[in-house]
Design a protein around this motif. Structure first.
Motif, mmCIF file in Angstrom:
data_model
loop_
_atom_site.group_PDB
_atom_site.id
_atom_site.type_symbol
_atom_site.label_atom_id
_atom_site.label_comp_id
_atom_site.label_asym_id
_atom_site.label_seq_id
_atom_site.Cartn_x
_atom_site.Cartn_y
_atom_site.Cartn_z
ATOM 1 N N LEU A 160 -3.023 -11.724 -30.086
ATOM 2 C CA LEU A 160 -4.352 -11.147 -29.845
ATOM 3 C C LEU A 160 -4.582 -10.921 -28.351
ATOM 4 C CD1 LEU A 160 -6.822 -10.163 -31.320
ATOM 5 C CD2 LEU A 160 -7.803 -12.454 -31.162
ATOM 6 N N VAL A 161 -4.043 -11.789 -27.508
ATOM 7 C CA VAL A 161 -4.147 -11.602 -26.053
ATOM 8 C C VAL A 161 -3.424 -10.330 -25.619
ATOM 9 C CG1 VAL A 161 -3.438 -12.526 -23.807
ATOM 10 C CG2 VAL A 161 -4.480 -14.041 -25.497
ATOM 11 N N THR A 162 -2.198 -10.162 -26.079
ATOM 12 C CA THR A 162 -1.397 -9.016 -25.626
ATOM 13 C C THR A 162 -1.931 -7.694 -26.158
ATOM 14 O OG1 THR A 162 0.166 -9.447 -27.446
ATOM 15 C CG2 THR A 162 0.723 -10.332 -25.271
ATOM 16 N N TYR A 219 0.749 -1.784 -17.227
ATOM 17 C CA TYR A 219 0.369 -3.042 -17.877
ATOM 18 C C TYR A 219 0.179 -2.834 -19.381
ATOM 19 C CZ TYR A 219 -0.588 -4.822 -13.167
ATOM 20 O OH TYR A 219 -0.481 -5.215 -11.852
ATOM 21 N N GLY A 220 -0.419 -1.706 -19.746
ATOM 22 C CA GLY A 220 -0.665 -1.438 -21.156
ATOM 23 C C GLY A 220 0.617 -1.244 -21.948
ATOM 24 N N ILE A 221 1.558 -0.527 -21.375
ATOM 25 C CA ILE A 221 2.829 -0.279 -22.062
ATOM 26 C C ILE A 221 3.614 -1.577 -22.221
ATOM 27 C CG2 ILE A 221 5.071 0.872 -21.849
ATOM 28 C CD1 ILE A 221 3.567 3.214 -20.490
ATOM 29 N N VAL A 222 3.662 -2.376 -21.162
ATOM 30 C CA VAL A 222 4.365 -3.670 -21.240
ATOM 31 C C VAL A 222 3.699 -4.581 -22.274
ATOM 32 C CG1 VAL A 222 4.942 -5.772 -19.965
ATOM 33 C CG2 VAL A 222 5.253 -3.545 -18.881
ATOM 34 N N ALA A 223 2.357 -4.618 -22.263
ATOM 35 C CA ALA A 223 1.627 -5.452 -23.220
ATOM 36 C C ALA A 223 1.895 -5.003 -24.654
ATOM 37 C CB ALA A 223 0.134 -5.401 -22.917
ATOM 38 N N THR A 224 1.983 -3.698 -24.870
ATOM 39 C CA THR A 224 2.277 -3.171 -26.205
ATOM 40 C C THR A 224 3.646 -3.640 -26.676
ATOM 41 O OG1 THR A 224 0.922 -1.204 -25.815
ATOM 42 C CG2 THR A 224 2.566 -1.073 -27.568
ATOM 43 N N VAL A 258 4.751 -0.401 -35.183
ATOM 44 C CA VAL A 258 5.821 -0.024 -34.249
ATOM 45 C C VAL A 258 5.713 1.458 -33.886
ATOM 46 C CG1 VAL A 258 8.315 0.230 -33.974
ATOM 47 C CG2 VAL A 258 7.387 -1.841 -35.032
ATOM 48 N N VAL A 259 5.483 2.295 -34.896
ATOM 49 C CA VAL A 259 5.351 3.738 -34.648
ATOM 50 C C VAL A 259 4.127 4.025 -33.781
ATOM 51 C CG1 VAL A 259 4.905 5.972 -35.742
ATOM 52 C CG2 VAL A 259 6.567 4.392 -36.759
ATOM 53 N N THR A 260 3.011 3.351 -34.099
ATOM 54 C CA THR A 260 1.773 3.547 -33.336
ATOM 55 C C THR A 260 1.939 3.086 -31.892
ATOM 56 O OG1 THR A 260 0.442 3.247 -35.329
ATOM 57 C CG2 THR A 260 -0.681 2.969 -33.220
ATOM 58 N N GLY A 261 2.537 1.905 -31.712
ATOM 59 C CA GLY A 261 2.748 1.387 -30.359
ATOM 60 C C GLY A 261 3.707 2.235 -29.555
#
Length: 333
Positions: free
Chosen positions: A167-169, A194-199, A238-241
């Protein structure tokens, strides 16, 4: 025709426990999606050193973040109204986590308000810590509580902790997507990393969590995790991310925001799948066993669903008003 109407009415009345379970899970999803990006913004605030950028970050979600918290109230109220035994057991069995979550929300909320009260560097730094810490602890504790609930696991177990970290990531991912859609290109370009790494971390964490559940059969959920619907949700995630990350790299930030918000929505759908029909695994309570009496359920339905529709209309109006990007100290009209 009359017989058909009566048949439909009878079916809907009989399905009310499932309808209310769906409504409770919908409120949970709305909270995880909307206040989730608020938490992410709070954590990303820690990456900003420039005072102007800090003000920009706070301005981005300022008009909506208080409203987003309505959904945790709606979730708790609906759970209490339709499934009071589950509500009481969740609070009793996870009291410290619930209390910690509420305190984290308190300090998260105080941070931006209090930092503006004095023009003192030390004072502002203290309340920045309050804002950042609350924004991190709230999803961690809420996710850990959810992991304990779903998997009937101890607080420090892998299933509970991985749910909290997940939930944090995902909050960081949605927070970054929201900010990139609202801010100037230079800041947006920095935040998207940051968003891409968190995904990526989130997707790895989901796979690790479900693998752990299958290996340990936590809460008896292994069979559900291995089912076709659960597999479809994971593949869609996975596809959405992955698709969202590509959109972010191409600078299509509004499309990325829509894609990123799909991740917590899919996570909430997975939670609903793992819970149904046993809404509280530690006691084995099913949805139909935990629901209130038919008379009370009918009354709650008559009073509750119009209120829910009104709340949905308000949010449509609110996000319509503040749909544009930030310009200067506020939103572009």
């Amino acid at each position: 025709m009359t017989e058909l109407v009566l048949l439909v009415d009878a079916y809907l009345v009989d399905a009310l426990p499932e309808i209310w379970f769906g409504a409770v899970m919908f409120a949970l999803a709305m909270y995880v999606v909307l206040d989730g990006f608020d938490f992410g913004i709070g954590m990303l605030y820690a990456t900003r050193d420039d005072e102007h950028e800090k003000e920009t970050v706070l301005t981005a979600f300022g008009p909506v973040w208080d409203a987003n918290e309505v959904w945790v109230v709606a979730f708790g109220t609906m759970l209490l109204a339709a499934f009071p035994r589950v509500y009481s057991r969740v609070l009793a069995d996870h009291y410290l986590l619930a209390l910690g979550f509420v305190l984290a929300l308190l300090f998260r909320g105080l941070g931006p308000e209090m930092r503006e009260q004095r023009d003192d560097e030390r004072w502002k730094r203290y309340w920045d810590y309050s804002f950042i810490g609350g924004s991190f602890l709230a999803p961690l504790l809420f996710g850990t509580l959810a992991g304990r609930w779903i998997f009937d696991a101890p607080t420090l177990s892998l299933p509970a902790l991985l749910t909290g970290v997940g939930l944090v990531t995902v909050s960081v991912a949605t927070g970054a997507a929201f900010l990139t859609a609202k801010t100037r290109p230079r800041l947006a370009s920095d935040l998207r990393t940051y968003g891409i790494v968190a995904t990526l971390v989130y997707l790895i964490g989901v796979v690790a969590l479900l693998t752990t559940v299958v290996v340990t059969d936590a809460g008896g959920a292994a069979e559900t995790v291995l089912s076709l619907p659960a597999g479809a949700i994971v593949v869609l995630s996975v596809v959405t991310g992955g698709g969202g990350s590509v959109l972010a790299l191409r600078g299509k930030y509004r499309a990325w925001l829509v894609s990123a918000l799909g991740l917590p929505a899919l996570l909430s759908l997975l939670v609903a799948l793992l819970l149904y029909p046993t809404i509280y695994p530690p006691t084995g309570l099913t949805v139909r066993e935990a629901v209130v009496s038919p008379l009370a359920l009918n009354l709650v339905t008559i009073l509750g669903f119009p209120a829910l529709l009104l709340v949905l209309w308000y949010f449509k109006f609110l996000y319509g008003v503040f749909s544009g990007p930030i310009e200067g100290e506020g939103y572009k009209s």
